[in-house]
Design an enzyme around this catalytic site. Structure first.
Site, PDB file in Angstrom:
ATOM      1  N   LYS A  22       0.831  -1.218   0.000  1.00  0.00           N
ATOM      2  CA  LYS A  22       0.000   0.000   0.000  1.00  0.00           C
ATOM      3  C   LYS A  22       0.858   1.258   0.000  1.00  0.00           C
ATOM      4  O   LYS A  22       0.670   2.158  -0.819  1.00  0.00           O
ATOM      5  CB  LYS A  22      -0.923   0.006   1.230  1.00  0.00           C
ATOM      6  N   ASN A  23       1.830   1.304   0.926  1.00  0.00           N
ATOM      7  CA  ASN A  23       2.621   2.532   1.055  1.00  0.00           C
ATOM      8  C   ASN A  23       3.622   2.713  -0.082  1.00  0.00           C
ATOM      9  O   ASN A  23       4.267   3.756  -0.180  1.00  0.00           O
ATOM     10  CB  ASN A  23       3.343   2.571   2.412  1.00  0.00           C
ATOM     11  N   CYS A 118      -3.863   8.336   9.914  1.00  0.00           N
ATOM     12  CA  CYS A 118      -3.922   7.831  11.288  1.00  0.00           C
ATOM     13  C   CYS A 118      -3.331   8.864  12.247  1.00  0.00           C
ATOM     14  O   CYS A 118      -2.385   9.566  11.905  1.00  0.00           O
ATOM     15  CB  CYS A 118      -3.142   6.523  11.399  1.00  0.00           C
ATOM     16  N   ARG A 123       1.639  15.168  13.416  1.00  0.00           N
ATOM     17  CA  ARG A 123       2.334  14.661  12.222  1.00  0.00           C
ATOM     18  C   ARG A 123       2.625  15.858  11.321  1.00  0.00           C
ATOM     19  O   ARG A 123       1.963  16.064  10.314  1.00  0.00           O
ATOM     20  CB  ARG A 123       1.493  13.588  11.514  1.00  0.00           C
ATOM     21  N   ASP A 313       5.088   0.486  11.818  1.00  0.00           N
ATOM     22  CA  ASP A 313       3.786  -0.057  11.411  1.00  0.00           C
ATOM     23  C   ASP A 313       3.597  -1.516  11.850  1.00  0.00           C
ATOM     24  O   ASP A 313       2.534  -2.094  11.627  1.00  0.00           O
ATOM     25  CB  ASP A 313       3.598   0.060   9.886  1.00  0.00           C
ATOM     26  N   ARG A 405      -8.704   0.216   5.041  1.00  0.00           N
ATOM     27  CA  ARG A 405      -7.816   1.142   4.326  1.00  0.00           C
ATOM     28  C   ARG A 405      -6.516   0.455   3.916  1.00  0.00           C
ATOM     29  O   ARG A 405      -5.853   0.912   2.996  1.00  0.00           O
ATOM     30  CB  ARG A 405      -7.469   2.336   5.222  1.00  0.00           C
TER      31      ARG A 405
HETATM   32  C1  UD1 Z   1       4.853   6.893   6.418  1.00  0.00           C
HETATM   33  C2  UD1 Z   1       3.800   5.817   6.305  1.00  0.00           C
HETATM   34  C3  UD1 Z   1       3.407   5.307   7.683  1.00  0.00           C
HETATM   35  C4  UD1 Z   1       4.635   4.866   8.460  1.00  0.00           C
HETATM   36  C5  UD1 Z   1       5.691   5.951   8.458  1.00  0.00           C
HETATM   37  C6  UD1 Z   1       7.002   5.508   9.079  1.00  0.00           C
HETATM   38  C7  UD1 Z   1       2.561   6.314   4.307  1.00  0.00           C
HETATM   39  C8  UD1 Z   1       1.316   6.845   3.724  1.00  0.00           C
HETATM   40  N1  UD1 Z   1       2.638   6.366   5.637  1.00  0.00           N
HETATM   41  O1  UD1 Z   1       4.262   7.981   7.142  1.00  0.00           O
HETATM   42  O2  UD1 Z   1       2.531   4.203   7.519  1.00  0.00           O
HETATM   43  O3  UD1 Z   1       4.259   4.602   9.792  1.00  0.00           O
HETATM   44  O4  UD1 Z   1       5.978   6.367   7.120  1.00  0.00           O
HETATM   45  O5  UD1 Z   1       7.487   4.371   8.438  1.00  0.00           O
HETATM   46  O6  UD1 Z   1       3.433   5.807   3.633  1.00  0.00           O
HETATM   47  N2  UD1 Z   1       7.997  14.136  10.816  1.00  0.00           N
HETATM   48  C9  UD1 Z   1       8.202  15.465  11.140  1.00  0.00           C
HETATM   49  N3  UD1 Z   1       8.127  16.370  10.123  1.00  0.00           N
HETATM   50  C10 UD1 Z   1       7.864  16.016   8.833  1.00  0.00           C
HETATM   51  C11 UD1 Z   1       7.665  14.671   8.525  1.00  0.00           C
HETATM   52  C12 UD1 Z   1       7.733  13.740   9.537  1.00  0.00           C
HETATM   53  O7  UD1 Z   1       8.450  15.815  12.279  1.00  0.00           O
HETATM   54  O8  UD1 Z   1       7.810  16.896   7.979  1.00  0.00           O
HETATM   55  C13 UD1 Z   1       8.094  13.118  11.893  1.00  0.00           C
HETATM   56  C14 UD1 Z   1       6.787  12.343  12.103  1.00  0.00           C
HETATM   57  O9  UD1 Z   1       5.932  13.045  12.968  1.00  0.00           O
HETATM   58  C15 UD1 Z   1       7.306  11.053  12.679  1.00  0.00           C
HETATM   59  C16 UD1 Z   1       8.636  10.853  11.943  1.00  0.00           C
HETATM   60  O10 UD1 Z   1       8.999  12.129  11.457  1.00  0.00           O
HETATM   61  O11 UD1 Z   1       7.557  11.220  14.052  1.00  0.00           O
HETATM   62  C17 UD1 Z   1       8.580   9.896  10.773  1.00  0.00           C
HETATM   63  O12 UD1 Z   1       7.517  10.247   9.914  1.00  0.00           O
HETATM   64  P1  UD1 Z   1       7.518   9.873   8.361  1.00  0.00           P
HETATM   65  O13 UD1 Z   1       8.615   8.889   8.089  1.00  0.00           O
HETATM   66  O14 UD1 Z   1       7.494  11.138   7.600  1.00  0.00           O
HETATM   67  O15 UD1 Z   1       6.137   9.138   8.225  1.00  0.00           O
HETATM   68  P2  UD1 Z   1       4.978   9.386   7.181  1.00  0.00           P
HETATM   69  O16 UD1 Z   1       5.569   9.670   5.824  1.00  0.00           O
HETATM   70  O17 UD1 Z   1       3.991  10.344   7.750  1.00  0.00           O
END
Ligand code: UD1
Length: 429
Positions: A22-23, A118, A123, A313, A405
């Site tokens: 999915k991701n 989620c 985030r 995850d 989802r």
């Molecule tokens: C993606 C995945 C999610 C998975 C996560 C980590 C999708 C749609 N979602 O989420 O299922 O759990 O990767 O493997 O693919 N952060 C910041 N600022 C930012 C971006 C992130 O502070 O601009 C923080 C987040 O709050 C979190 C950490 O960085 O604590 C990692 O987040 P990130 O790797 O970006 O996860 P997602 O892309 O949101």
């Protein structure tokens, strides 16, 4: 509205086929918007709600989408336009933020409402913004009739640059890759995410004519190409390591014996090693893994981290496994601030878990009991299903929209493995 009903304590046995990631599929769907000529055929899409929503979003912007079967989409983005997508769709999932990178790459400008997804605490998208700004975009927060939006604009398209991430972000890495594909000049992303779906996106983009090197390492180099050179292709999404990991943990937690087919065992290494530490037997074949439990499960300690660490995850699913393992396990959430919200539901099933900030201490080995619980997010929902499979008596899981989802046909797949699981209508009171 439906709920999942499980009568527990039946070991899972047999074979299960894993679908596309999915991701990984989501960024590829948004990346198809960069393609200016020809059709893009994306195969091995998981038949899950987030894929339907992302296809609806790109259709709303003018892409033509045909579903030749439930696992294949044919996308023609020739007539794409920059416009605000429907906010009700964008707010349904996190991955809608990939529109920002894709539209910036295609048009040099983008506007998207804040994404949903989620809830694991805050985030933010500051790393995405930092990346876009490095590529020459001006990023502002703006309000439209559909609420708070992010607008990114450039004078004459994105310009290659060095982008350094203080902390790893999967989403920000992917968004910068999307925008930089058609930048003028070279982009170097340092401290990039190394997840298999980052590699899958790079492979997809390169198949369309992009020049992306180093995906899967902390340094990704992208030599921008003229957007008129990006062409359609056929691409098959890699198997979903989280769906596979979820069935591995479910097999282990129920004391079963399951052959998990259509996987890339390398992507599952962290999960496999942690299961082995807990006394689970894992046999790796070329494209399958066999999970069985020769002896009692043992407690362990674990910390989630970006790839190649244990995926965040998989954290809720492992928490349930730790409930089934005799002794005290420590589970540290190393990625998100607030990812233990589901623990109360497990406590209602008899689990003994203490949470202190990002650390859960699990006193395992006592039985779980069926209860009415809630899927508070996607992976927490999967954990409730595993808990229900292990529990004495009947478990009812509500709010299963989250589970749908991300897990294709989960009820059918678990039934085929011998679980007593079904969907039932929730009665109106
Ligand atoms: C993606 C995945 C999610 C998975 C996560 C980590 C999708 C749609 N979602 O989420 O299922 O759990 O990767 O493997 O693919 N952060 C910041 N600022 C930012 C971006 C992130 O502070 O601009 C923080 C987040 O709050 C979190 C950490 O960085 O604590 C990692 O987040 P990130 O790797 O970006 O996860 P997602 O892309 O949101």
């Amino acid at each position: 509205m439906k709920k999942i009903v499980i009568n527990g304590r039946r070991p899972l046995n047999g074979e299960v086929e894993i679908g596309g990631m999915k991701n990984g599929a989501l960024p590829i769907i948004f990346a198809s918007l960069l393609v200016t000529s020809g059709k893009t055929v994306i195969e091995n899409l998981p038949a899950v709600k987030d894929i339907d929503i992302s296809l609806e979003i790109i259709e709303s912007l003018g892409a033509k989408v045909e579903r030749s079967d439930r696992h294949t989409a044919v996308i023609d983005a020739t007539d794409l336009k920059v416009s605000e997508p429907p906010s009700n769709l964008v707010r349904k999932m996190r991955a809608s933020y990939y529109l920002l990178g894709a539209e910036l790459g295609r048009f040099g400008e983008a506007i998207v409402q804040y994404p949903g997804g989620c809830d694991f605490g805050g985030r933010p998208i500051d790393r995405h913004v930092k990346g876009f700004e490095a590529l020459g975009a001006t990023v502002t927060e703006t309000f439209s009739d559909s609420g708070k939006c992010v607008r990114a604009e450039t004078e004459n398209g994105v310009v290659g640059a060095n982008v350094f991430f203080d902390d790893v972000s999967v989403g920000a890495t992917i968004n910068v890759m999307l925008a930089a594909t058609t930048a003028s000049g070279l982009t170097v992303i340092e401290n990039a995410a190394r997840e298999p779906h980052v590699v899958d996106l790079a492979n997809f983009l390169n198949t369309c004519g992009a020049k992306v090197f180093g995906a899967g390492t902390p340094t990704i180099k992208i030599t921008g190409v003229d957007k008129s050179t990006l062409h359609g292709c056929s691409y098959t999404v890699v198997p979903d390591m989280i769906e596979a990991g979820t069935y591995m943990v479910a097999a282990a937690a129920t004391g079963g014996n399951v052959l998990i087919k259509n996987v890339i065992p390398k992507h599952l290494e962290a999960t496999s090693m942690k299961l082995a530490e807990m006394g689970v037997s894992i046999v790796e074949n070329d494209d399958s893994v066999e999970v069985s439990v020769p002896d009692e499960l043992v407690a362990t300690n674990m910390k989630t981290l970006p790839y190649p660490g244990i995926p965040t995850d998989m954290q809720p699913q492992f928490c349930v496994l730790m409930c089934m393992a005799k002794g005290t396990s420590k589970l540290v959430e190393g990625v998100f601030d607030n990812r233990f919200q589901y623990v109360d539901q497990l406590r209602n099933m008899g689990a003994s878990i203490e949470v202190n900030g990002k650390i859960a201490t699990i006193n395992g080995g006592s039985p779980l009991y069926g209860a009415t619980v809630n899927a508070s997010d996607l992976r927490a929902g999967a954990a409730m299903v595993i808990a229900g499979l292990c529990a004495n008596g009947r478990t009812e899981i509500e709010n299963i929209v989250y589970i749908n989802r991300g897990y294709e046909d989960i009820v059918d797949k678990l039934s085929a493995l011998g679980a007593d699981i079904s969907l039932e209508e929730i009665a109106d009171n």
